[in-house]
Design a protein around this motif. Structure first.
Motif, PDB file in Angstrom:
ATOM      1  N   LEU A  87      32.861  55.705  34.634  1.00 21.88           N
ATOM      2  CA  LEU A  87      33.131  54.969  35.865  1.00 21.88           C
ATOM      3  C   LEU A  87      32.656  55.729  37.098  1.00 21.88           C
ATOM      4  CD1 LEU A  87      36.713  53.594  35.119  1.00 21.88           C
ATOM      5  CD2 LEU A  87      34.593  52.267  35.253  1.00 21.88           C
ATOM      6  N   TRP A  88      32.293  56.996  36.921  1.00 25.60           N
ATOM      7  CA  TRP A  88      31.783  57.791  38.035  1.00 25.60           C
ATOM      8  C   TRP A  88      30.313  58.149  37.835  1.00 25.60           C
ATOM      9  CZ3 TRP A  88      36.913  57.424  37.353  1.00 25.60           C
ATOM     10  CH2 TRP A  88      37.707  57.343  38.483  1.00 25.60           C
TER      11      TRP A  88
ATOM     12  N   PHE B 267      33.652  43.374  44.181  1.00 25.75           N
ATOM     13  CA  PHE B 267      32.987  43.673  45.452  1.00 25.75           C
ATOM     14  C   PHE B 267      33.959  43.516  46.615  1.00 25.75           C
ATOM     15  CE2 PHE B 267      29.868  42.291  48.873  1.00 25.75           C
ATOM     16  CZ  PHE B 267      29.421  43.573  49.113  1.00 25.75           C
ATOM     17  N   ALA B 268      34.729  42.416  46.636  1.00 19.21           N
ATOM     18  CA  ALA B 268      35.681  42.187  47.720  1.00 19.21           C
ATOM     19  C   ALA B 268      36.806  43.224  47.687  1.00 19.21           C
ATOM     20  CB  ALA B 268      36.265  40.773  47.615  1.00 19.21           C
TER      21      ALA B 268
ATOM     22  N   THR C  76      32.354  54.692  43.965  1.00 14.87           N
ATOM     23  CA  THR C  76      31.636  54.892  42.705  1.00 14.87           C
ATOM     24  C   THR C  76      32.185  54.050  41.558  1.00 14.87           C
ATOM     25  OG1 THR C  76      31.026  57.128  43.391  1.00 14.87           O
ATOM     26  CG2 THR C  76      30.814  56.600  41.056  1.00 14.87           C
ATOM     27  N   PRO C  77      33.486  54.129  41.212  1.00 15.17           N
ATOM     28  CA  PRO C  77      33.951  53.314  40.074  1.00 15.17           C
ATOM     29  C   PRO C  77      33.813  51.810  40.295  1.00 15.17           C
ATOM     30  CG  PRO C  77      35.800  54.370  41.202  1.00 15.17           C
ATOM     31  CD  PRO C  77      34.562  54.990  41.745  1.00 15.17           C
ATOM     32  N   PHE C  78      34.060  51.338  41.515  1.00 11.61           N
ATOM     33  CA  PHE C  78      33.936  49.904  41.766  1.00 11.61           C
ATOM     34  C   PHE C  78      32.484  49.447  41.707  1.00 11.61           C
ATOM     35  CE2 PHE C  78      38.303  50.095  43.176  1.00 11.61           C
ATOM     36  CZ  PHE C  78      38.780  48.814  42.921  1.00 11.61           C
ATOM     37  N   GLU C  79      31.569  50.265  42.201  1.00  8.06           N
ATOM     38  CA  GLU C  79      30.165  49.869  42.169  1.00  8.06           C
ATOM     39  C   GLU C  79      29.601  49.927  40.758  1.00  8.06           C
ATOM     40  OE1 GLU C  79      27.316  51.066  44.942  1.00  8.06           O
ATOM     41  OE2 GLU C  79      28.472  50.362  46.664  1.00  8.06           O
TER      42      GLU C  79
END
Length: 311
Positions: free
Chosen positions: A171-172, A78-79, A130-133
């Motif tokens: 991841l997307w 998140f960070a 998108t990938p991080f979320e």
């Protein structure tokens, strides 16, 4: 006020790299403060059985059953996600604005400001958000803290598992509603922030005036309120699409439109705005924190490196 009278002035542009740095630092501060609200929002959006009765009940249940640390699940992605997202958002918005500005006066129309914000939102959604979320939501939906009971051991392991089970495109997952959410959000946010700065504080970008942190927080908070209400369904659908894995069999939701129809049919219209209150508790305060930091950095640059040039 005297500087604004007489001959018209052209405001110098703040370089995109300065905007990017200001956004990334603001993102770090925001993530550290608001992660628990994001965890609660995700749990509420994934709750189909009514296990959580509201924000307070959800938070207290997590603390009681999983410990206080569980409210900071997914903090690392998140960070990192917020730091990179804000750097890309602020930097790309500055690039788009430079492209849309009047070459002679340097003026930026409201239409150009909206398009710049939308372009920045789409860019961040596809490259960073998108990938991080997807990784963040997969980590947040896990209940408990015992490592041997968790499918995903951390952000890197989670990403590797997603790629192994769903392919690189996993991841997307939820990219379409994420693009719609972020594009609309940033178009509204940048336009509103600029408008509130002018209306409330008579601040124009490039004029060398540095807003006080509390002034930036008020403008940022107000600018951050409209987006969550307008884009609630996109955010719920995004979360549901990102949370599902092909390893569990045939995915329940086939895409953005199918997810909206399914949620509406099974859970009712209000379900498309699940998690709205924690979003309103997180996004406007988050924008207030981010802009308070970012405006100090860009304001410092304006004061020391820009000046108004007669047309």
């Amino acid at each position: 006020m005297a500087e604004n009278e007489g001959a018209p002035r052209r405001m110098q542009t703040i370089p995109p790299y300065v905007k990017a740095v200001s956004g990334s630092i603001g993102g770090i501060v925001e993530a550290s403060c608001l992660q628990p609200i994001d965890v609660i929002k995700t749990r509420l959006q994934l709750d189909r059985s009514g296990a959580y009765k509201g924000i307070v009940h959800c938070g207290s249940t997590i603390i009681r059953t999983e410990g206080v640390r569980a409210l900071w699940k997914g903090l690392t992605p998140f960070a990192t996600h917020l730091t990179l997202k804000y750097a890309l958002r602020m930097g790309s918005n500055a690039v788009f604005q430079s492209a849309f500005k009047d070459p002679e006066t340097g003026a930026l129309s409201n239409r150009a400001r909206i398009l710049s914000g939308f372009g920045a939102g789409v860019t961040e959604a596809l490259v960073i958000v998108t990938p991080f979320e997807v990784v963040k939501i997969r980590l947040q939906q896990q209940k408990g803290l015992a490592p041997d009971l968790l499918k995903y051991k951390g952000p890197i392991h989670c990403a590797q598992m997603i790629i192994r089970e769903d392919g690189i495109l996993g991841l997307w997952a939820g990219a379409a509603p994420t693009v719609m959410r972020n594009g609309t959000n940033q178009a509204a946010m940048f336009t509103a922030k600029n408008a509130f700065d002018k209306i409330l504080w008579r601040k124009h970008e490039g004029d060398g005036i540095i807003l006080q942190p509390w002034q930036s927080m008020i403008s940022g908070f107000l600018a951050g309120t409209a987006g969550p209400i307008c884009t609630g369904p996109f955010d719920v659908v995004k979360t549901r699409l990102m949370a599902q894995s092909k390893s569990g069999g045939e995915p329940k939701y086939k895409g953005m439109i199918h997810a909206i129809r399914t949620i509406y049919a099974e859970e009712g219209l209000r379900a498309l705005w699940k998690g709205l209150l924690p979003r309103l508790m997180r996004i406007p305060p988050g924008q207030a924190i981010m802009w308070a930091v970012a405006d100090q950095i860009t304001g410092f640059y304006e004061r020391h490196h820009t000046h108004q040039v007669p047309l």
